[in-house]
Motif scaffolding. Structure first.
Motif, PDB file in Angstrom:
ATOM      1  N   CYS A  85       0.820  -1.207   0.000  1.00  0.00           N
ATOM      2  CA  CYS A  85       0.000   0.000   0.000  1.00  0.00           C
ATOM      3  C   CYS A  85       0.858   1.263   0.000  1.00  0.00           C
ATOM      4  O   CYS A  85       1.948   1.286   0.584  1.00  0.00           O
ATOM      5  N   ALA A  86       0.322   2.295  -0.625  1.00  0.00           N
ATOM      6  CA  ALA A  86       1.005   3.590  -0.674  1.00  0.00           C
ATOM      7  C   ALA A  86       1.003   4.229   0.711  1.00  0.00           C
ATOM      8  O   ALA A  86      -0.007   4.197   1.416  1.00  0.00           O
ATOM      9  N   LEU A  87       2.122   4.820   1.074  1.00  0.00           N
ATOM     10  CA  LEU A  87       2.214   5.535   2.348  1.00  0.00           C
ATOM     11  C   LEU A  87       1.566   6.907   2.234  1.00  0.00           C
ATOM     12  O   LEU A  87       0.907   7.364   3.167  1.00  0.00           O
ATOM     13  N   GLU A  88       1.740   7.553   1.094  1.00  0.00           N
ATOM     14  CA  GLU A  88       1.278   8.925   0.905  1.00  0.00           C
ATOM     15  C   GLU A  88       0.503   9.046  -0.404  1.00  0.00           C
ATOM     16  O   GLU A  88       0.659   8.220  -1.303  1.00  0.00           O
ATOM     17  N   ALA A  89      -0.290  10.095  -0.517  1.00  0.00           N
ATOM     18  CA  ALA A  89      -1.018  10.364  -1.755  1.00  0.00           C
ATOM     19  C   ALA A  89      -0.042  10.756  -2.861  1.00  0.00           C
ATOM     20  O   ALA A  89       0.949  11.433  -2.613  1.00  0.00           O
ATOM     21  N   VAL A  90      -0.338  10.297  -4.079  1.00  0.00           N
ATOM     22  CA  VAL A  90       0.495  10.593  -5.241  1.00  0.00           C
ATOM     23  C   VAL A  90      -0.426  10.849  -6.426  1.00  0.00           C
ATOM     24  O   VAL A  90      -1.398  10.123  -6.626  1.00  0.00           O
ATOM     25  N   GLU A  91      -0.126  11.879  -7.199  1.00  0.00           N
ATOM     26  CA  GLU A  91      -0.850  12.158  -8.450  1.00  0.00           C
ATOM     27  C   GLU A  91       0.021  11.704  -9.609  1.00  0.00           C
ATOM     28  O   GLU A  91       1.160  12.139  -9.730  1.00  0.00           O
ATOM     29  N   LEU A  92      -0.525  10.835 -10.442  1.00  0.00           N
ATOM     30  CA  LEU A  92       0.193  10.367 -11.623  1.00  0.00           C
ATOM     31  C   LEU A  92      -0.459  10.982 -12.858  1.00  0.00           C
ATOM     32  O   LEU A  92      -1.542  10.568 -13.266  1.00  0.00           O
ATOM     33  N   ALA A 144      -5.092   9.315  -9.416  1.00  0.00           N
ATOM     34  CA  ALA A 144      -4.777   9.725  -8.051  1.00  0.00           C
ATOM     35  C   ALA A 144      -4.677   8.501  -7.151  1.00  0.00           C
ATOM     36  O   ALA A 144      -5.595   7.669  -7.120  1.00  0.00           O
ATOM     37  N   ILE A 145      -3.582   8.417  -6.434  1.00  0.00           N
ATOM     38  CA  ILE A 145      -3.377   7.360  -5.451  1.00  0.00           C
ATOM     39  C   ILE A 145      -3.516   8.003  -4.078  1.00  0.00           C
ATOM     40  O   ILE A 145      -2.861   9.009  -3.793  1.00  0.00           O
ATOM     41  N   ALA A 146      -4.349   7.424  -3.249  1.00  0.00           N
ATOM     42  CA  ALA A 146      -4.530   7.915  -1.884  1.00  0.00           C
ATOM     43  C   ALA A 146      -3.642   7.116  -0.938  1.00  0.00           C
ATOM     44  O   ALA A 146      -3.289   5.962  -1.223  1.00  0.00           O
ATOM     45  N   ALA A 147      -3.277   7.716   0.178  1.00  0.00           N
ATOM     46  CA  ALA A 147      -2.540   6.991   1.206  1.00  0.00           C
ATOM     47  C   ALA A 147      -3.362   5.767   1.596  1.00  0.00           C
ATOM     48  O   ALA A 147      -4.570   5.858   1.791  1.00  0.00           O
ATOM     49  N   GLY A 148      -2.706   4.611   1.658  1.00  0.00           N
ATOM     50  CA  GLY A 148      -3.383   3.374   2.026  1.00  0.00           C
ATOM     51  C   GLY A 148      -3.884   2.554   0.854  1.00  0.00           C
ATOM     52  O   GLY A 148      -4.278   1.406   1.037  1.00  0.00           O
ATOM     53  N   ASP A 149      -3.882   3.140  -0.367  1.00  0.00           N
ATOM     54  CA  ASP A 149      -4.328   2.386  -1.541  1.00  0.00           C
ATOM     55  C   ASP A 149      -3.379   1.232  -1.836  1.00  0.00           C
ATOM     56  O   ASP A 149      -2.155   1.368  -1.717  1.00  0.00           O
ATOM     57  N   ARG A 150      -3.931   0.119  -2.278  1.00  0.00           N
ATOM     58  CA  ARG A 150      -3.127  -1.024  -2.717  1.00  0.00           C
ATOM     59  C   ARG A 150      -2.552  -0.683  -4.085  1.00  0.00           C
ATOM     60  O   ARG A 150      -3.295  -0.391  -5.013  1.00  0.00           O
ATOM     61  N   GLN A 159       8.015   7.168  -7.871  1.00  0.00           N
ATOM     62  CA  GLN A 159       8.567   6.231  -6.896  1.00  0.00           C
ATOM     63  C   GLN A 159       7.727   6.394  -5.640  1.00  0.00           C
ATOM     64  O   GLN A 159       7.793   7.410  -4.962  1.00  0.00           O
ATOM     65  N   VAL A 160       6.904   5.389  -5.345  1.00  0.00           N
ATOM     66  CA  VAL A 160       5.908   5.486  -4.284  1.00  0.00           C
ATOM     67  C   VAL A 160       6.381   4.730  -3.051  1.00  0.00           C
ATOM     68  O   VAL A 160       6.687   3.537  -3.117  1.00  0.00           O
ATOM     69  N   ARG A 161       6.419   5.415  -1.936  1.00  0.00           N
ATOM     70  CA  ARG A 161       6.851   4.830  -0.666  1.00  0.00           C
ATOM     71  C   ARG A 161       5.750   3.948  -0.078  1.00  0.00           C
ATOM     72  O   ARG A 161       4.569   4.230  -0.221  1.00  0.00           O
ATOM     73  N   THR A 162       6.172   2.880   0.619  1.00  0.00           N
ATOM     74  CA  THR A 162       5.225   2.040   1.351  1.00  0.00           C
ATOM     75  C   THR A 162       5.340   2.241   2.855  1.00  0.00           C
ATOM     76  O   THR A 162       4.440   1.846   3.594  1.00  0.00           O
ATOM     77  N   GLY A 163       6.464   2.807   3.310  1.00  0.00           N
ATOM     78  CA  GLY A 163       6.659   3.018   4.738  1.00  0.00           C
ATOM     79  C   GLY A 163       7.051   1.768   5.500  1.00  0.00           C
ATOM     80  O   GLY A 163       7.013   1.754   6.731  1.00  0.00           O
ATOM     81  N   ILE A 164       7.435   0.701   4.784  1.00  0.00           N
ATOM     82  CA  ILE A 164       7.845  -0.539   5.448  1.00  0.00           C
ATOM     83  C   ILE A 164       9.199  -0.999   4.930  1.00  0.00           C
ATOM     84  O   ILE A 164       9.590  -0.688   3.810  1.00  0.00           O
ATOM     85  N   ALA A 165       9.893  -1.737   5.766  1.00  0.00           N
ATOM     86  CA  ALA A 165      11.095  -2.482   5.383  1.00  0.00           C
ATOM     87  C   ALA A 165      10.809  -3.934   5.746  1.00  0.00           C
ATOM     88  O   ALA A 165      10.035  -4.212   6.672  1.00  0.00           O
ATOM     89  N   ILE A 166      11.416  -4.862   5.005  1.00  0.00           N
ATOM     90  CA  ILE A 166      11.133  -6.273   5.248  1.00  0.00           C
ATOM     91  C   ILE A 166      12.413  -7.070   5.394  1.00  0.00           C
ATOM     92  O   ILE A 166      13.467  -6.673   4.911  1.00  0.00           O
ATOM     93  N   ALA A 167      12.293  -8.205   6.079  1.00  0.00           N
ATOM     94  CA  ALA A 167      13.343  -9.213   6.141  1.00  0.00           C
ATOM     95  C   ALA A 167      12.729 -10.485   5.571  1.00  0.00           C
ATOM     96  O   ALA A 167      11.847 -11.091   6.183  1.00  0.00           O
TER      97      ALA A 167
END
Length: 147
Positions: free
Chosen positions: A31-38, A105-111, A45-53
């Motif tokens: 999911c997108a961390l922040e809103a983005v207009e395409l 338009a991508i909203a914060a939280g969109d998949r 480059q859309v942030r997710t706000g997560i890092a993974i192992a």
């Protein structure tokens, strides 16, 4: 045998953890961390706000969401994106709006993409003088005569 977990670190309190929509689904929604207009033809480059192992011996493939592609022309610039086992930075998604007329338009939280875990083969590289012959041989693009 129980699989090792996908460990996730939330880099931002607003981040949505990856999740599978249904039992039996292989893809974890990102999911997108922040809103983005395409804008039409634009990429971001859309942030997710997560890092993974990733579990040992696994790689992550970031894949497009078919609904976004079919309905809005939203694709991934580098599909699939590859996340190596040792990467610990923020997972980001490179989106592209292929629509020539409409913005999206991508909203914060969109998949915005999905993450699929794979166990890639990593054999040693062996240089040889020649390769075994096959029926296909070197036939590549368009070699079957279809499409």
């Amino acid at each position: 045998m129980t699989a090792a977990p996908l460990r996730v670190h939330r880099l931002d309190a607003r981040a949505v953890l990856p999740r599978r929509a249904r039992d039996g689904d292989f893809g974890y929604d990102l999911c997108a961390l922040e809103a983005v207009e395409l804008a039409p033809g634009a990429r971001a480059q859309v942030r997710t706000g997560i890092a993974i192992a990733l579990p040992p011996g696994h790689a992550g493939l970031v894949l497009p969401r078919s609904g976004l592609a079919a309905r809005h022309g939203i694709a991934l610039v580098n599909a699939p994106g590859l996340i190596d086992e040792g990467y610990r930075g923020e997972v980001q998604v490179l989106l592209l709006n292929t629509d020539r007329d409409e913005g999206y338009a991508i909203a914060a939280g969109d998949r915005i993409a999905q993450l699929v875990l794979v166990e890639p083969a990593t054999p040693e590289v062996e240089e040889v003088d020649a390769l075994d012959a096959t029926a296909r041989g070197a036939g590549g693009f368009g070699s079957t005569g279809y499409g």
